[in-house]
Enzyme design. Structure first.
Site, PDB file in Angstrom:
ATOM      1  N   GLU A   1       0.968  -1.226   0.059  1.00 33.57           N
ATOM      2  CA  GLU A   1      -0.092   0.136   0.155  1.00 33.57           C
ATOM      3  C   GLU A   1       0.770   1.174   0.053  1.00 33.57           C
ATOM      4  O   GLU A   1       1.764   1.411   0.879  1.00 33.57           O
ATOM      5  CB  GLU A   1      -0.781   0.179   1.385  1.00 33.57           C
TER       6      GLU A   1
ATOM      7  N   LYS B   1      -6.883  -1.064  11.518  1.00 32.42           N
ATOM      8  CA  LYS B   1      -6.316  -1.428  10.411  1.00 32.42           C
ATOM      9  C   LYS B   1      -4.931  -0.486   9.973  1.00 32.42           C
ATOM     10  O   LYS B   1      -4.079  -0.909   9.534  1.00 32.42           O
ATOM     11  CB  LYS B   1      -7.295  -1.205   9.222  1.00 32.42           C
TER      12      LYS B   1
ATOM     13  N   ASP C   1       4.637 -14.354  11.441  1.00 30.37           N
ATOM     14  CA  ASP C   1       3.413 -14.884  11.354  1.00 30.37           C
ATOM     15  C   ASP C   1       2.227 -13.632  11.614  1.00 30.37           C
ATOM     16  O   ASP C   1       1.649 -13.632  12.275  1.00 30.37           O
ATOM     17  CB  ASP C   1       2.765 -16.070  12.092  1.00 30.37           C
TER      18      ASP C   1
ATOM     19  N   HIS D   1      -2.029  10.647   0.085  1.00 25.45           N
ATOM     20  CA  HIS D   1      -2.273   9.374  -0.525  1.00 25.45           C
ATOM     21  C   HIS D   1      -2.287   9.865  -2.128  1.00 25.45           C
ATOM     22  O   HIS D   1      -1.765   8.866  -2.923  1.00 25.45           O
ATOM     23  CB  HIS D   1      -3.709   8.724  -0.412  1.00 25.45           C
TER      24      HIS D   1
HETATM   25  C1  MEV Z   1      -5.528   3.212   5.314  1.00 24.24           C
HETATM   26  O1  MEV Z   1      -4.957   2.062   4.985  1.00 24.24           O
HETATM   27  C2  MEV Z   1      -5.434   3.486   6.776  1.00 24.24           C
HETATM   28  C3  MEV Z   1      -6.224   4.733   7.319  1.00 24.24           C
HETATM   29  O2  MEV Z   1      -7.674   4.667   7.023  1.00 24.24           O
HETATM   30  C4  MEV Z   1      -6.308   4.545   8.743  1.00 24.24           C
HETATM   31  C5  MEV Z   1      -7.106   5.402   9.678  1.00 24.24           C
HETATM   32  O3  MEV Z   1      -8.178   5.828   9.064  1.00 24.24           O
HETATM   33  O4  MEV Z   1      -6.798   5.821  10.902  1.00 24.24           O
HETATM   34  C6  MEV Z   1      -5.744   5.998   6.898  1.00 24.24           C
END
Ligand code: MEV
Length: 447
Positions: A85, A277, A293, A390
């Protein structure tokens, strides 16, 4: 076309590839060449990689990047990250640099125990099992001492054996809940081997001393939930040291919005999932780079995030007496010896880059990366928004796909600074740029 086959696993690597391309692709020769182009030139290394899995026909590449400037407990690390990513490595690096001049990350390992379980059914009087428990434990430890010898020499082994009663939730269900110390190894193989041996010893003991029918062993397996293999990483500074942030946000306003964002991830599981995430963007990348792992680490982290019955943020934030404090507490069952960590050629390099850390040090590094990743994400979210950063990476990816030259890249980055990036917009911009260049060339050619 033959879409199914028996004896596939027995074919050679080339045989497998040949069968595959001939039966699933329109242009077998081209696809065969393509898949083979990802084989390593170094046959020895390719053999090692092939040995990790089954039915391997090629390699699947992911970028291997590094995030420098991670000051953790006074040591500066350049941290290897394997992730597909865009922006993740850039975000980790930027958070590392930010905290480098503000005291860095303070991390500590709170506990290192892992868990194994022997699930069994017992229809007799359970008091008998409890009455024999101490003697049973002694016998179990003795009879597995060969298997645990090396681990005990390294300071690990079986730490505790408890008998748990689940029969009020599922008839006849009990469990031997066993805690292990596996020192610098993740220890999955060790734990599972010991558990299988222990279950036999346990059953034999019951047959010989309690009931000749014994117990019914249902399964013996480690648990990937290791809340007592816990690490904490934290950053803190005076609120005014946070400095002015993008979007002309002063330090106090930034700290307040930041803390609110973390609170929201504590009260709303929808936000908490995305928040966590983002944390795992960083954690998984280092876990992968060191051939640990990542599925185990993810499963455990998410279970831990829901430990009080509601799924919440893994990080926390406090503003107290003019101090901004931000920290993570997370279970991380990872190792630096054994398993793939000592076999994967790139994992060996990763561990070398990190200065050959022991498992505890790696836990602290990984937790710090998770915290940094979360800091960077929230900082973007509460200031400019996430798309800002991004989009630059997205733009570069599109430009690479369109085979932009270095000067075209520079021009495009400048042009799209304040504009929406989309594949079509970049393609059109490049076409325009290229046609202008052609016209200029034509004008420049003397007739
Ligand atoms: C994107 O891979 C991860 C985010 O969405 C995490 C977040 O929103 O805290 C930017």
């Amino acid at each position: 076309m033959k879409k199914s086959i028996s004896g596939f696993s027995k074919l050679s690597k080339l045989g497998k590839l040949k069968w595959l391309v001939e039966n699933f692709f329109k242009d077998p020769e081209r696809v065969m060449k393509d898949l083979m182009s990802y084989w390593l030139h170094d046959e020895e290394k390719q053999k090692i990689i092939d040995g990790f899995s089954e039915n391997t026909i090629s390699n699947f590449y992911l970028p291997y990047g590094v995030a420098p400037n991670f000051l953790i407990n006074g040591h500066t690390y350049c941290v290897p990250m394997v992730i597909e990513e865009s922006s993740v490595v850039a975000a980790a690096s930027s958070a590392a640099k930010f905290w480098l001049s503000r005291g860095g990350f303070q991390a500590e390992v709170l506990s290192t125990h892992k868990v194994g379980q022997i699930h069994f059914c017992w229809s007799g009087n359970d008091q008998l099992l409890y009455d024999h428990l101490d003697r049973m434990k002694e016998v179990m430890l003795n009879r597995t001492s060969n298997l645990t010898h090396n681990m005990r020499m390294r300071g690990g082994g079986i730490v505790e054996i408890a008998l748990l009663d689940f029969s009020n939730q599922e008839p006849e269900c009990y469990q031997l809940h066993i805690k292990f110390e596996t020192v610098d190894s993740m220890g999955a193989n060790f734990i599972n081997s010991v558990l299988e041996e222990l279950s036999e010893v346990f059953n034999k003991y019951v047959q010989e001393h309690i009931d000749s029918n014994g117990v019914e062993i249902i399964m013996s397996i480690l648990s990937n939930y290791t809340p007592e293999c816990l690490v904490r990483a934290a950053v803190s500074c005076r609120v005014d040291e946070l400095g002015e942030q993008k979007g002309s946000l002063n330090a106090h306003e930034f700290a307040r919005r930041f803390q609110k964002a973390v609170r929201i991830a504590h009260i709303d599981p929808y936000r908490a999932t995305t928040h966590n995430k983002g944390i795992f963007n960083g954690i998984d990348a280092v876990v992968l780079a060191t051939a640990n792992d990542f599925r185990a680490v993810e499963a455990c982290g998410h279970a831990y995030a829901a430990r009080d019955g509601k799924y919440r943020s893994l990080t926390d934030c406090k503003i107290e007496d003019g101090l901004f404090k931000f920290w993570i507490e997370i279970p991380l069952a990872i190792g630096t010896t054994g398993g793939l960590t000592s076999l994967h050629p790139m994992a060996k390099r990763s561990l070398e880059l990190l200065g050959h850390p022991d498992a505890s040090t790696l836990m602290m590094i990984v937790a710090s990366i998770g915290l940094a990743q979360n800091f960077a994400a929230i900082r973007s979210l509460v200031t400019t928004g996430i798309q800002h950063g991004h989009m630059r990476m997205h733009l570069i990816n599109i430009l690479n796909r369109l085979e932009a030259t270095e000067s075209e890249m520079k021009a495009a980055i400048l042009f799209f600074k304040e504009k929406q990036v989309s594949f079509a917009a970049v393609r059109d911009y490049l076409a325009q740029l290229r046609s202008e260049a052609q016209t200029e060339d034509a004008v420049a050619i003397p007739t």
